[in-house]
Design a protein around this motif. Structure first.
Motif, PDB file in Angstrom:
ATOM      1  N   THR A  22       0.846  -1.191   0.000  1.00 30.74           N
ATOM      2  CA  THR A  22       0.000   0.000   0.000  1.00 30.74           C
ATOM      3  C   THR A  22       0.880   1.239   0.000  1.00 30.74           C
ATOM      4  OG1 THR A  22      -1.898  -1.009   1.104  1.00 30.74           O
ATOM      5  CG2 THR A  22      -1.614   1.363   1.405  1.00 30.74           C
ATOM      6  N   ILE A  23       0.489   2.224  -0.790  1.00 32.43           N
ATOM      7  CA  ILE A  23       1.167   3.518  -0.799  1.00 32.43           C
ATOM      8  C   ILE A  23       0.316   4.506  -0.006  1.00 32.43           C
ATOM      9  CG2 ILE A  23       2.110   5.375  -2.214  1.00 32.43           C
ATOM     10  CD1 ILE A  23       2.136   3.366  -4.563  1.00 32.43           C
ATOM     11  N   ILE A  24       0.934   5.166   0.970  1.00 29.80           N
ATOM     12  CA  ILE A  24       0.252   6.196   1.749  1.00 29.80           C
ATOM     13  C   ILE A  24       0.444   7.539   1.051  1.00 29.80           C
ATOM     14  CG2 ILE A  24       0.195   7.430   3.955  1.00 29.80           C
ATOM     15  CD1 ILE A  24       1.252   4.838   5.267  1.00 29.80           C
ATOM     16  N   LEU A  25      -0.663   8.195   0.736  1.00 30.19           N
ATOM     17  CA  LEU A  25      -0.631   9.473   0.027  1.00 30.19           C
ATOM     18  C   LEU A  25      -1.439  10.507   0.804  1.00 30.19           C
ATOM     19  CD1 LEU A  25      -1.295   7.936  -3.487  1.00 30.19           C
ATOM     20  CD2 LEU A  25       0.897   8.825  -2.683  1.00 30.19           C
ATOM     21  N   LYS A  26      -1.095  11.767   0.610  1.00 37.36           N
ATOM     22  CA  LYS A  26      -1.758  12.829   1.366  1.00 37.36           C
ATOM     23  C   LYS A  26      -2.199  13.970   0.447  1.00 37.36           C
ATOM     24  CE  LYS A  26       0.784  11.648   5.552  1.00 37.36           C
ATOM     25  NZ  LYS A  26       1.568  12.115   6.710  1.00 37.36           N
TER      26      LYS A  26
END
Length: 233
Positions: A54-58
């Motif tokens: 999973t890639i955490i993006l903001k």
């Protein structure tokens, strides 16, 4: 930054729960997921040998076209490996009508965290999957006849996705939507869509600028954002 776990219930769940503690583009990678999930809450079988991350993006907002856009990037990487992959709306990556991977993006409006989860069946045999889905899945090992270095594949995918994300955030997702159309075999198919209150039968004619599937029926054009969709190629 990559955070690696031998085992997690779900990399997406971890990203949503702890995403505020990490920087943008932190990757959560698990050797095994015990409660991996896909679209509509389905179980995503995630044994050792697959690539589950999973890639955490903001971005601070939902990005409706991110799933379709990221799917293009993954397909490009897999094509370079010699795989004849294509896309099925909204989030499936297929080879010869069998699923080799998928993407699940989720957004938490309270925190502004968006997680993009990826599952790719890599160094696995068909017998590694439950009997009930063996005729629906395939793996990179099965298709190429050899295994793949997971870390190298992960790095290559991340590199491919970063410029795509920049375009989507900047409002330039249309080029990736067009690229998705070129790599998809969903458009032009007869479809049956099962919704909680009804079933729709028709013909998939396009996806719109929100990523919704446009289905022409006897009663007009329906815009599908969710539901169980069966394509008849």
């Amino acid at each position: 930054m990559i955070i690696f776990f031998d085992k997690l219930p779900s990399t997406n769940d971890y990203g949503l729960k702890y995403g505020q503690d990490f920087q943008d583009w932190t990757v959560v990678w698990a050797k095994v997921q015990t409660k991996g999930r896909g679209r509509l809450g389905r179980t995503w079988y995630s044994p050792e040998g697959g690539l589950w991350f999973t890639i955490i993006l903001k971005p601070g907002r939902a990005l409706p076209l991110l799933t379709l856009s990221f799917a293009v990037g993954v397909v490009e990487v897999l094509k370079r490996k010699g795989l004849d992959v294509y896309l099925k709306w909204p989030n499936d990556i297929l080879i010869k009508r069998r699923k080799v991977g998928g993407i699940l993006t989720e957004y938490d409006a309270q925190t502004g965290i968006l997680v993009a989860g990826f599952g790719i069946n890599c160094n696995l045999d068909i017998d590694d999957f439950p009997i009930g889905i063996r005729d629906q899945v395939t793996t990179i090992r099965r298709e190429l006849g050899h295994d793949m270095m997971l870390y190298g594949l992960l790095e290559e995918i991340i590199k491919e996705l970063k410029p795509i994300y920049e375009d989507v955030v900047a409002g330039k997702a249309l080029r990736w939507l067009n690229a998705w159309r070129e790599r998809s075999r969903s458009i032009g198919c007869s479809v049956v869509v099962t919704l909680p209150d009804r079933t729709i039968k028709g013909y998939a004619i396009d996806v719109d600028e929100q990523g919704r599937l446009l289905v022409r029926t006897d009663f007009g054009v329906e815009k599908i954002i969710a539901g169980e969709v069966k394509f008849i190629e």
